[in-house]
Motif scaffolding. Structure first.
Motif, short mmCIF file in Angstrom:
data_model
loop_
_atom_site.label_atom_id
_atom_site.label_comp_id
_atom_site.label_asym_id
_atom_site.label_seq_id
_atom_site.Cartn_x
_atom_site.Cartn_y
_atom_site.Cartn_z
N PRO A 10 -5.51 41.60 37.78
CA PRO A 10 -6.00 41.82 39.14
C PRO A 10 -5.88 43.27 39.60
CG PRO A 10 -3.86 40.74 39.19
CD PRO A 10 -4.27 40.79 37.76
N ASN A 11 -4.98 44.05 38.97
CA ASN A 11 -4.77 45.44 39.38
C ASN A 11 -4.83 46.32 38.14
OD1 ASN A 11 -3.98 47.89 40.42
ND2 ASN A 11 -2.21 47.06 41.56
N THR A 12 -5.91 47.09 38.02
CA THR A 12 -6.10 47.93 36.82
C THR A 12 -5.57 49.35 37.01
OG1 THR A 12 -8.35 48.42 37.58
CG2 THR A 12 -8.08 46.59 36.02
N ASN A 13 -4.79 49.57 38.06
CA ASN A 13 -4.16 50.87 38.25
C ASN A 13 -3.23 51.15 37.08
OD1 ASN A 13 -2.01 52.82 39.27
ND2 ASN A 13 -3.45 52.84 40.99
N ALA A 14 -3.20 52.39 36.59
CA ALA A 14 -2.41 52.73 35.40
C ALA A 14 -0.92 52.50 35.61
CB ALA A 14 -2.67 54.19 34.99
N ASP A 15 -0.50 52.51 36.86
CA ASP A 15 0.93 52.32 37.13
C ASP A 15 1.28 50.84 37.31
OD1 ASP A 15 1.36 55.05 37.06
OD2 ASP A 15 0.94 55.29 39.20
N SER A 16 0.27 49.97 37.38
CA SER A 16 0.52 48.54 37.59
C SER A 16 0.51 47.85 36.24
CB SER A 16 -0.56 47.95 38.51
OG SER A 16 -0.34 46.58 38.71
N LEU A 17 1.72 47.63 35.71
CA LEU A 17 1.84 47.08 34.36
C LEU A 17 2.42 45.67 34.39
CD1 LEU A 17 3.33 50.26 32.62
CD2 LEU A 17 0.92 49.57 32.82
N GLY A 18 2.07 44.88 33.39
CA GLY A 18 2.63 43.53 33.25
C GLY A 18 2.18 42.56 34.32
N ASP A 19 1.06 42.82 34.97
CA ASP A 19 0.60 41.92 36.04
C ASP A 19 -0.63 41.11 35.63
OD1 ASP A 19 -1.07 44.09 35.95
OD2 ASP A 19 -1.34 44.24 38.12
N TRP A 20 -0.92 41.10 34.36
CA TRP A 20 -2.05 40.29 33.91
C TRP A 20 -1.61 38.82 33.82
CZ3 TRP A 20 -1.11 37.81 29.27
CH2 TRP A 20 -0.06 38.31 28.49
N THR A 21 -2.59 37.92 33.93
CA THR A 21 -2.30 36.47 33.90
C THR A 21 -3.26 35.76 32.96
OG1 THR A 21 -3.77 36.07 35.78
CG2 THR A 21 -1.45 36.45 36.28
N CYS A 22 -2.75 34.68 32.39
CA CYS A 22 -3.59 33.76 31.61
C CYS A 22 -3.87 32.54 32.48
CB CYS A 22 -2.89 33.33 30.33
SG CYS A 22 -2.87 34.58 29.03
N THR A 23 -5.13 32.18 32.63
CA THR A 23 -5.55 31.04 33.43
C THR A 23 -6.26 30.03 32.54
OG1 THR A 23 -5.84 32.46 35.36
CG2 THR A 23 -6.88 30.30 35.46
N CYS A 24 -5.89 28.75 32.69
CA CYS A 24 -6.47 27.70 31.85
C CYS A 24 -7.94 27.47 32.20
CB CYS A 24 -5.70 26.40 32.03
SG CYS A 24 -3.98 26.49 31.46
N PRO A 25 -8.76 27.13 31.22
CA PRO A 25 -10.16 26.86 31.49
C PRO A 25 -10.33 25.52 32.22
CG PRO A 25 -9.67 26.38 29.20
CD PRO A 25 -8.43 26.99 29.78
N ALA A 26 -11.31 25.47 33.11
CA ALA A 26 -11.60 24.21 33.81
C ALA A 26 -12.10 23.17 32.81
CB ALA A 26 -12.64 24.46 34.90
N PRO A 27 -11.76 21.90 33.02
CA PRO A 27 -11.09 21.33 34.21
C PRO A 27 -9.57 21.29 34.11
CG PRO A 27 -11.85 19.56 32.82
CD PRO A 27 -12.28 20.82 32.15
N SER A 28 -8.98 21.85 33.03
CA SER A 28 -7.52 21.86 32.93
C SER A 28 -6.96 22.86 33.94
CB SER A 28 -7.08 22.23 31.52
OG SER A 28 -7.56 23.51 31.16
N VAL A 29 -5.66 22.74 34.22
CA VAL A 29 -5.02 23.60 35.21
C VAL A 29 -3.79 24.23 34.58
CG1 VAL A 29 -5.87 22.33 37.21
CG2 VAL A 29 -3.72 21.65 36.15
#
Length: 273
Positions: free
Chosen positions: A3-22
């Motif tokens: 959600p934040n591609t600023n060079a100083d924003s690290l480790g904030d990526w997320t894995c989201t399950c594909p629909a319809p799973s949650v």
């Protein structure tokens, strides 16, 4: 997703399950689940989507892993029992003669056995309630949802309701919608030893033995169905009798006023000397 591609924003990526799973996890692999009983998204082609609820059953998905599909079951509501079909409606049955659970308010629970009679539930579909019967021993008499009166009558009048008896040999002649039904006597009998004509709910008409002798014994292809006993109306509770009011407490008598002493007359002055 980052959600934040600023060079100083690290480790904030997320894995989201594909629909319809949650499932979502930050900086790691998400654990994806899919409850096929709960999920209603059109994307879930394997989900129940009310299949069980629509027929009064409960849905259960024992394995909610998103890769485990079409493994949900429909479960029969108590007190009925049945074998569930995977990803389908269960076939529920209820033998009201056998079931003793307090949840079964329509069950016999020993009503027949306590009187030395036999209990029979001709239709064990979970929705067919109060159709069990008490059968008289060695007599062609039965009563719906209650103890039978076992004094055998020799007469079988026209219009009497009957069902298949202890010596039935006519396969499915009495069946209606796949189950044994009741019939109405069209040609009756005044005594044993005759054949009577019966019309079944399906419209089939045939003649059947009513106490016909064979090999030294009497055979009954049909038996009388006594009407279900009508419950007596509850006795109304007696109206409460209002309490008798206590007599009023008499007021104490008013005391008489005390007499006032007369005022003494002033002394008469002496004449001057």
């Amino acid at each position: 997703d980052d959600p934040n591609t600023n060079a100083d924003s690290l480790g904030d990526w997320t894995c989201t399950c594909p629909a319809p799973s949650v499932g979502v996890k930050r900086s790691g692999r998400a654990t994806c689940t899919l409850d096929e009983c709960v999920e209603t998204s059109p994307a879930c082609t394997s989900c129940a989507r009310g299949t069980c609820v629509d027929v009064g059953q409960t849905c259960d998905d024992a394995n909610t892993n998103y890769n485990s599909l079409s493994d949900w079951w429909c479960l029969c509501p108590a007190p009925s029992v049945g074998v569930a079909t995977r990803a389908g409606v269960a076939s529920c049955t209820l033998d009201e003669c056998v079931e003793t659970s307090p949840a079964c308010t329509s069950c016999a629970r020993g009503t027949c056995a306590d009187e030395g009679q036999t209990c029979d539930d001709p239709n064990m579909n979970a929705g067919a309630l109060f159709d069990w019967m008490c059968l008289c021993p060695s007599l062609a008499v039965a009563r719906e949802a209650g103890v039978a009166s076992c004094s055998q009558t020799r007469e079988l009048p026209v219009g009497t309701r009957v069902r298949r008896g202890p010596d039935w040999e006519y396969y499915s002649q009495d069946e209606h919608e796949g189950r044994p039904s009741e019939g109405v006597v069209q040609t009756g009998a005044t005594d044993f030893g005759v054949w009577v004509r019966v019309e079944w709910a399906s419209g089939v008409i045939n003649v059947y033995r009513w106490g016909v002798h064979r090999f030294g014994e009497m055979y009954f292809d049909v038996m009388v169905v006594q009407p279900r006993p009508t419950p007596s109306p509850p006795t109304p509770a007696p109206k409460p009798v209002p309490p008798t009011p206590a007599p009023p407490t008499p007021s104490p008598p008013t005391p008489a006023p005390k007499p006032v002493p007369p005022t003494p007359a002033p002394p008469t002055p002496s004449p001057p000397t």
